[in-house]
Design a protein around this motif. Structure first.
Motif, mmCIF file in Angstrom:
data_model
loop_
_atom_site.group_PDB
_atom_site.id
_atom_site.type_symbol
_atom_site.label_atom_id
_atom_site.label_comp_id
_atom_site.label_asym_id
_atom_site.label_seq_id
_atom_site.Cartn_x
_atom_site.Cartn_y
_atom_site.Cartn_z
ATOM 1 N N UNK A 90 0.812 -1.085 -0.038
ATOM 2 C CA UNK A 90 0.026 0.129 -0.065
ATOM 3 C C UNK A 90 0.787 1.098 0.109
ATOM 4 N N UNK A 91 1.785 1.114 0.831
ATOM 5 C CA UNK A 91 2.679 2.338 0.927
ATOM 6 C C UNK A 91 3.715 2.703 -0.182
ATOM 7 N N UNK A 92 4.411 1.566 -0.503
ATOM 8 C CA UNK A 92 5.625 1.629 -1.316
ATOM 9 C C UNK A 92 5.233 0.982 -2.803
ATOM 10 N N UNK A 93 4.469 0.216 -3.004
ATOM 11 C CA UNK A 93 4.214 -0.570 -4.110
ATOM 12 C C UNK A 93 5.224 -1.684 -4.487
ATOM 13 N N UNK A 94 5.524 -2.563 -3.478
ATOM 14 C CA UNK A 94 6.599 -3.342 -3.670
ATOM 15 C C UNK A 94 6.027 -4.697 -2.969
ATOM 16 N N UNK A 95 6.258 -5.886 -3.384
ATOM 17 C CA UNK A 95 5.907 -7.331 -3.108
ATOM 18 C C UNK A 95 6.901 -7.633 -1.927
ATOM 19 N N UNK A 96 6.440 -7.582 -0.801
ATOM 20 C CA UNK A 96 7.568 -8.228 0.317
ATOM 21 C C UNK A 96 6.752 -9.150 1.283
ATOM 22 N N UNK A 97 7.378 -10.108 1.754
ATOM 23 C CA UNK A 97 6.745 -11.119 2.551
ATOM 24 C C UNK A 97 7.383 -10.887 4.156
ATOM 25 N N UNK A 98 6.786 -10.992 5.107
ATOM 26 C CA UNK A 98 7.185 -10.863 6.475
ATOM 27 C C UNK A 98 7.336 -9.342 6.599
ATOM 28 N N UNK A 99 8.313 -9.081 7.577
ATOM 29 C CA UNK A 99 8.497 -7.586 7.319
ATOM 30 C C UNK A 99 10.009 -7.449 8.162
ATOM 31 N N UNK A 100 10.465 -6.023 8.489
ATOM 32 C CA UNK A 100 11.997 -5.808 8.878
ATOM 33 C C UNK A 100 12.139 -6.693 9.958
ATOM 34 N N UNK A 101 11.156 -6.934 11.129
ATOM 35 C CA UNK A 101 11.458 -7.682 12.078
ATOM 36 C C UNK A 101 11.632 -9.363 11.782
ATOM 37 N N UNK A 102 11.213 -9.840 10.712
ATOM 38 C CA UNK A 102 11.383 -11.263 10.133
ATOM 39 C C UNK A 102 12.867 -11.562 10.047
ATOM 40 N N UNK A 103 13.527 -10.606 9.700
ATOM 41 C CA UNK A 103 15.029 -10.741 9.154
ATOM 42 C C UNK A 103 15.882 -10.770 10.486
ATOM 43 N N UNK A 104 16.575 -11.936 10.776
ATOM 44 C CA UNK A 104 17.503 -11.822 12.069
ATOM 45 C C UNK A 104 18.559 -10.549 11.928
ATOM 46 N N UNK A 105 19.087 -9.994 13.067
ATOM 47 C CA UNK A 105 19.917 -8.974 13.039
ATOM 48 C C UNK A 105 19.987 -7.824 12.139
ATOM 49 N N UNK A 106 18.747 -7.379 11.759
ATOM 50 C CA UNK A 106 18.249 -6.659 10.669
ATOM 51 C C UNK A 106 19.036 -5.146 10.993
ATOM 52 N N UNK A 107 19.944 -4.350 10.312
ATOM 53 C CA UNK A 107 20.568 -3.400 10.693
ATOM 54 C C UNK A 107 19.411 -2.087 10.399
ATOM 55 N N UNK A 108 19.848 -1.264 11.398
ATOM 56 C CA UNK A 108 18.900 0.060 11.270
ATOM 57 C C UNK A 108 19.934 1.295 11.203
ATOM 58 N N UNK A 109 19.693 2.460 10.499
ATOM 59 C CA UNK A 109 20.366 3.373 10.508
ATOM 60 C C UNK A 109 19.240 4.587 10.570
ATOM 61 N N UNK A 110 19.782 5.699 11.444
ATOM 62 C CA UNK A 110 18.889 6.833 11.711
ATOM 63 C C UNK A 110 18.887 7.650 10.460
ATOM 64 N N UNK A 111 18.595 7.381 9.144
ATOM 65 C CA UNK A 111 18.884 8.347 8.095
ATOM 66 C C UNK A 111 18.125 7.323 6.772
ATOM 67 N N UNK A 112 18.055 8.234 5.743
ATOM 68 C CA UNK A 112 17.357 7.699 4.550
ATOM 69 C C UNK A 112 18.087 8.257 3.351
ATOM 70 N N UNK A 113 18.151 7.448 2.195
ATOM 71 C CA UNK A 113 18.827 8.079 1.133
ATOM 72 C C UNK A 113 17.943 8.115 -0.195
#
Length: 719
Positions: A90-113
């Motif tokens: 709905x937000x980005x028009x991409x086909x994704x399964x699960x979410x960011x928390x489904x990926x173990x040790x998923x990195x986060x950065x307080x910025x966007x590019x």
């Protein structure tokens, strides 16, 4: 131990310190656990993250309803058995399964590019996600793609940026099989669309994958042996692994792996795949004559005063988009227009001398078919001029969402009229023959009516003047005696607008006809209710039955709803969690004490005894997480007479509740037995950490208690 910076302490965590010759402070601050699906999405309650499968493993009807909007062949679960992420679509028009928390040790950065006119932009403290302490930014992976590979986030800030142009990087050939591709990010197998481009040599698929890298080449690829190949393929489909396919209106996403010229480490990079410029389709057109055969007959030798009598021709034009050859092929549907890309249809019907024939109503369409009805009136004189034949030409085409049009289709249909001998009434002899017998039609055709209730039609016509009587419903002949007996039933499912044609012939051969329009309402009721409140444990929610607004007022006024069957189910969670006030059949108050996935179902019955289909709502009750404390003290070690304070302190709700009270209590170990039992100070309703100066040697304990307030939504109200 040293005091961590900005870690969250849950309620009733303890600060303790011991005063000997100096005061050493130890602060136990456990890391807050990120609440699944809420802290990271600004509108997580409004836009659900996942659909819920039905009992027995079927798809959620809500997911089925949007499948036509998704890239062809998008399944409900991927190869890892993770569910489709509705929110990211709905937000980005991409086909994704699960979410960011489904990926173990998923990195986060307080910025966007992002890229603007080819220039890379990086914005700090901004992004689509939030981490556990509320910072905005991006996670490295959104979740997984349909093949079970990690789905990279194109807005995640590059780990490293060499400054080299895309053309000067060494791109890995067929990274799904290349040993230089790191196993951690390597696709498990060649994707469906890469396979179609490489193995099946599908030219259309090759074109839209190659469009990813339009404007630069990748011929300086480094091969599996680590050396630069002398003449490798420069086709993008050998390098870009397709994660999400494009459509005619939305881009897709792909990933490539590369090495820098002076580095032996492999890196990946995410690219946008442009929306597809698709092929056109042909349209097949058919013309159906709806006018009953009886109406095509006319008295061709009638006197002149009958020449202006009108005959109506009704047509139905159907247009079919010829996409059957690739409709069930996911790969071919990406690069061909299909019924799912249609924005609207154009259908025209023209008669003699290219005259436009009037359309009745609007164009209707479903799947790959569209249809419309047309009406043309002709006088008997005109029919004679046309030698009893009227020819029409239909043309139609589909207009797609991007403004492109299909190839138009057309067809021709000739209508032949049948002339018959006109028998004039016998010449009246003076004072001998009676006047001719003419029918004066007086049918009683009630409007509107119901589908399964006997239709109270009657005929007040003087039947002694009638030789024949025929009744047609939408062109289909029915038994006229049954129709006017008061026992005729249209039937379940046979509702909608009906055209009733009644044809009479008098004893002297004079025709008469009556046409009426009747709307038949379905009597099967529709159930509906509204559900309001906070979707969280220990919160009051209300169910209000609203079925009347979902049904036609005419039907409700005759057959009101008089029975309501409510069913409450637990999809995932504790069945005993539900607490309810069954106030009436149409209003209920309820509360769920435990988080989980639940379902409410309503079936209604009307006074005719007809039951509705179930109206089902599946929803999630979220966990009511406890409040937390953000605290940074001024010292780790203090001496006698020094003051303990905090330069950063805040009591916060981790799930946007109201803080009702905040208390700090200080205890002193008066008998030096390592148990702090004497309460020496209390601070209520604090907004900042209270400064405290120890005056005695010994052990002290500080207890910070934070409570949330629910207002009227209290658990005690339901116990």
């Amino acid at each position: 131990m040293n005091l961590p910076v900005k870690k969250l302490m849950h309620i009733k965590n303890i600060l303790s310190y011991t005063l000997i010759t100096s005061l050493v402070l130890t602060f136990f601050c456990p890391v807050d656990v990120h609440a699944s699906g809420c802290s990271s999405y600004d509108s997580c309650i409004v836009k659900q993250e996942f659909y819920q499968e039905q009992k027995g493993g079927g798809e959620d009807p809500s997911f089925t309803a949007i499948k036509d909007q998704l890239p062809p062949g998008t399944p409900y679960r991927n190869k890892n058995n993770l569910p489709f992420n509705y929110k990211l679509w709905h937000d980005k028009g991409i086909v994704v399964y699960g979410n960011y928390s489904s990926v173990p040790n998923n990195d986060f950065v307080p910025a966007t590019q992002y890229y603007e006119s080819g220039v890379r932009k990086v914005v700090q403290n901004s992004g689509y996600y939030k981490d556990s302490i509320g910072r905005k930014g991006e996670y490295r992976f959104h979740g997984y793609d349909v093949n079970g590979n990690k789905y990279t986030n194109v807005n995640f800030v590059d780990d490293l940026n060499s400054g080299e142009s895309l053309a000067n990087k060494y791109w890995l050939y067929q990274p799904w099989d290349n040993p230089l591709t790191p196993e951690k990010t390597r696709p498990k197998e060649i994707g469906e669309y890469n396979w179609a481009a490489i193995e099946n040599k599908d030219i259309d698929t090759q074109k839209w994958i190659n469009a990813t890298l339009a404007g630069w080449d990748i011929r300086n690829n480094r091969g599996p042996d680590g050396k630069i190949n002398t003449a490798p393929s420069n086709q993008a489909y050998h390098y870009v692994y397709v994660m999400s396919t494009p459509t005619s209106t939305l881009p897709g996403e792909g990933r490539m792996w590369h090495r820098w010229s002076n580095d032996s480490t492999t890196y990946y990079q995410t690219f946008s795949i442009p929306a597809v410029k698709k092929n056109k389709n042909n349209v097949e057109v058919t013309i159906e004559l709806l006018t009953p055969e009886l109406e095509l007959k006319f008295p061709e030798n009638a006197p002149d005063d009958m020449n202006n009598t009108k005959k109506k021709l009704n047509f139905k034009v159907t247009a079919t988009l010829k996409d059957e050859s690739f409709h069930d092929n996911n790969v071919k549907r990406v690069t061909n227009y299909t019924r799912f890309d249609v924005d609207h249809w154009v259908i025209n019907l023209k008669g003699v001398n290219n005259e436009q024939i009037k359309m009745i109503g609007q164009i209707s369409w479903k799947d790959n078919k569209a249809w419309a009805e047309f009406e043309k009136e002709l006088t008997i004189a005109k029919i004679k001029d046309l030698n009893k034949k009227y020819t029409v030409t239909a043309d139609a085409y589909a207009v797609y969402v991007d403004g492109e049009e299909s190839f138009p289709g057309s067809n021709i249909r000739a209508v032949d009229f049948e002339g018959r001998l006109f028998v004039p009434p016998k010449k009246e002899e003076p004072h001998s023959e009676p006047p001719p017998v003419i029918v004066d039609p007086k049918p009683n055709i009630p409007h509107p009516w119901f589908d399964i209730v006997k239709y109270p039609a009657s005929d007040n016509t003087d039947m002694s003047t009638v030789a024949t009587r025929e009744v047609y419903i939408n062109g289909q002949k029915v038994d006229d005696d049954l129709f006017f007996s008061g026992n005729y039933v249209f039937g379940d499912g046979n509702h909608g607008l009906k055209r009733i044609d009644i044809y009479y012939t008098s004893l002297d051969g004079y025709p008469a006809e009556v046409t009426r329009w009747v709307y038949i309402y379905p009597t099967k009721p529709r159930a509906q209710f509204s559900f309001s409140g906070t979707y969280k444990q220990n919160r009051k929610m209300t169910l209000t039955e609203t079925s009347n607004s979902a049904n036609d007022e005419f039907v409700i006024s005759h057959y009101p709803i008089n029975k309501y069957e409510w069913t409450f189910k637990t999809i995932e969670g504790d069945e005993s969690s539900l607490k309810m006030r069954d106030i009436s059949q149409v209003y209920k108050e309820l509360m769920y004490k435990e988080p989980g996935t639940y379902q409410v179902e309503l079936v209604v019955t009307n006074t005719l005894g007809r039951r509705s289909d179930p109206y089902i709502l599946t929803f999630q009750i979220l966990e009511d997480t406890p409040p937390a404390v953000i605290c940074n003290l001024n010292y780790n070690v203090v001496s006698r007479g020094e003051t303990i304070s905090a330069y950063a302190y805040e009591a916060v709700s981790t799930d946007v509740d109201t803080i009702a009270s905040n208390r700090v209590e200080i205890y002193y170990d008066s008998d030096n037995d390592d148990e702090c039992e004497e309460l020496i100070a209390t601070f209520d309703s604090i907004t900042e950490f209270p400064a405290f100066t120890p005056t005695e040697l010994g052990n002290y304990k500080i207890v910070n208690t934070v409570k949330e307030e629910f207002g009227e939504d209290t658990l005690e109200e339901f116990i």
